[in-house]
Design a protein around this motif. Structure first.
Motif: not given
Length: 284
Positions: A63-72, A110-121, A155-161
């Protein structure tokens, strides 16, 4: 699986699909089975009942426009009672599972922000599992378990976090250090105050002891030496202290002193000033 004189052997954890003249007849379980070729029977194929695992990597945007790779990670297997459906209805289970995973992940993340994606796995994994169960049960498959094993931002988002986390921890450490220094300063000030208080008590007691000692000395001297008054004794004590002071100044090589014109006769003037001050105080 082998075939000799019309007999076949199906291995454990597998089933065989039996056809007669190209038409499905039955599903054969593990063991030995007779298969007369003269009657048009043959084995169309076999199906493993073991649990398989498929890892699906899906790129999407939060939702906050961060591209992620989700591995299921999808764990599935054919149902023995629906082995015919699994064999005839579905040609490629992996492709179908991958399509449904992409659909659910790209609709939910896309309905979740990046932190919420980690929390709602876990919630995301349940959504994928529910969708797959409805779809795959039609084809004779069971979804054993669905796991979201990884969420990988750019990787740039990881570094920023990591930098944000490091800055927050440094800020917390600075606050803790400041609080510790504050406590040290307070304790140091309390110690200095207590030290000065005790030093003041010591000086007061020292002066009291000096006064008591002088009084006793004057009384004893007046009683021991007839014809002497308290004034004579005090003058002698002042002269003695005067010479003791001069001796201390001369004995110290590192003392800083200011010399002004004076002489032993000045002690008499000092004594007169002391007596005059006491007399005025008594008169008041």
């Amino acid at each position: 699986m082998g075939q000799t004189l019309g007999c076949i052997q199906v291995k454990q954890s597998k089933v065989a699909v039996k056809e007669q003249f190209g038409k499905f007849d039955e599903v054969l379980g593990p063991g030995c089975h007779c298969l007369p070729r003269c009657l048009g029977y043959r084995i169309a194929g076999e199906l493993s009942l073991r649990v398989k695992q498929l890892d699906v990597r899906c790129e999407t945007k939060t939702k906050d426009n961060v591209f992620v790779n989700v591995v299921a990670s999808i764990q599935y297997r054919p149902l023995p009672e629906k082995a015919a459906d699994a064999f005839y209805k579905l040609s490629n289970a992996n492709s179908l599972i991958q399509a449904y995973v992409f659909d659910v992940v790209r609709a939910s993340v896309p309905k979740l922000e990046l932190d919420a994606v980690f929390e709602q796995k876990n919630h995301l994994a349940r959504s994928v599992e529910e969708e797959l169960e409805k779809a795959m049960s039609t084809y004779g498959y069971e979804i054993v378990q669905t796991l979201i094993v990884d969420v990988e931002p750019d990787v740039h988002v990881k570094r920023s976090m990591n930098e944000i986390n490091a800055a927050a921890r440094q800020r917390l450490a600075a606050n803790e250090k400041a609080e510790a220094e504050k406590v040290l300063q307070i304790k140091r000030a309390e110690g200095e105050a207590e030290s000065k208080y005790l030093a003041g008590l010591g000086i007061a007691r020292q002066r009291q002891a000096v006064v008591d000692g002088l009084r006793d000395s004057v009384l004893n001297f007046s009683e021991t030496v007839p014809g002497t008054s308290a004034k004579d004794v005090m003058d002698m004590v002042l002269v003695t202290q005067y010479f003791d002071t001069m001796k201390e100044i001369g004995a110290s090589s590192k003392s800083s002193s200011i010399f002004i014109p004076h002489g032993p006769g000045a002690v008499k003037d000092i004594a007169s000033q002391i007596r005059e001050g006491l007399r005025q105080a008594n008169a008041a």
